[in-house]
Scaffold this active site. Sequence first.
Site, PDB file in Angstrom:
ATOM      1  N   GLY A  47       0.636  12.727  -7.580  1.00 38.56           N
ATOM      2  CA  GLY A  47      -0.073  12.182  -6.430  1.00 38.56           C
ATOM      3  C   GLY A  47       0.917  11.462  -5.534  1.00 38.56           C
ATOM      4  CD  GLN A  52       3.391   6.647  -3.487  1.00 42.31           C
ATOM      5  OE1 GLN A  52       2.434   7.412  -3.505  1.00 42.31           O
ATOM      6  NE2 GLN A  52       4.179   6.437  -4.540  1.00 42.31           N
ATOM      7  CB  CYS A 102       3.802   4.559  -9.134  1.00 43.91           C
ATOM      8  SG  CYS A 102       3.651   4.499  -7.344  1.00 43.91           S
ATOM      9  CG  LEU A 103       6.373  10.144  -7.372  1.00 45.72           C
ATOM     10  CD1 LEU A 103       6.281  11.258  -6.341  1.00 45.72           C
ATOM     11  CD2 LEU A 103       7.323  10.537  -8.493  1.00 45.72           C
ATOM     12  CG  HIS A 144      -2.024   5.617  -8.688  1.00 43.91           C
ATOM     13  ND1 HIS A 144      -1.314   5.051  -9.726  1.00 43.91           N
ATOM     14  CD2 HIS A 144      -1.112   5.815  -7.685  1.00 43.91           C
ATOM     15  CE1 HIS A 144      -0.039   4.915  -9.370  1.00 43.91           C
ATOM     16  NE2 HIS A 144       0.106   5.375  -8.139  1.00 43.91           N
ATOM     17  CD  GLU A 145      -1.505   8.859  -5.397  1.00 42.88           C
ATOM     18  OE1 GLU A 145      -0.893   8.298  -4.460  1.00 42.88           O
ATOM     19  OE2 GLU A 145      -1.002   9.024  -6.516  1.00 42.88           O
ATOM     20  CG  HIS A 148       0.009   4.124  -3.315  1.00 46.21           C
ATOM     21  ND1 HIS A 148       1.034   3.231  -3.508  1.00 46.21           N
ATOM     22  CD2 HIS A 148       0.071   4.987  -4.352  1.00 46.21           C
ATOM     23  CE1 HIS A 148       1.690   3.550  -4.622  1.00 46.21           C
ATOM     24  NE2 HIS A 148       1.127   4.616  -5.157  1.00 46.21           N
TER      25      HIS A 148
HETATM   26 NI    NI Z   1       1.726   5.581  -6.856  1.00 44.25          NI
END
Ligand code: NI
Length: 178
Positions: A47, A52, A102-103, A144-145, A148
């Site tokens: 995701g 991000q 998480c990236l 989660h997304e 963000h």
């Molecule tokens: Ni994330």
Amino acid sequence: MALLDLAYMGHPILRKDARPIETPITDETRRLAADMLDTMAANEGVGLAAPQVHQGLRLIVFLLPGARLEPGEEAAEEVPTALVNPVFEPMSAELAHGLEGCLSIPGLRGIVPRFRHIRYRGLALDGTPVEREATGFHARVVQHEIDHLDGVLFLDRMTDLRSLAFESELHHLLDESA
Ligand code: NI
């Protein structure tokens, strides 16, 4: 298409409210979504949210790898992979605890409580309204997304930081919970 630079924890854009995308959806937004999908795949993520990649816009992309789905969940190809202006509501107060990464926080994983069953809405890239119910991993990724887009990282949602671990040490945590 292009690979985009990731923003890492500490970059202020990850802590800001992203702004809604105006409709009709433009080619610029579609290009951003395509680049985000490429960037997610190149970094082996499931995701990614626009902040991000340094874009303060309410746009998310995600994948639902078959192996991560719970029994009864729908296959990945039936699920939209990009959503504009997504929102969700819990369908019950029941929480599920599961491992997240998480990236923007490379190398770390932690156990995060999320609503087990949600309904989410948004627009597909062609402007079509999307409304779906999701459970399990699918529901977790979407929550989660969307977090963000409100400047929230999974660490903020953790209730027991003792479960925070580097990927390389994760087997200890998994052994313990087995
Ligand atoms: Ni994330």
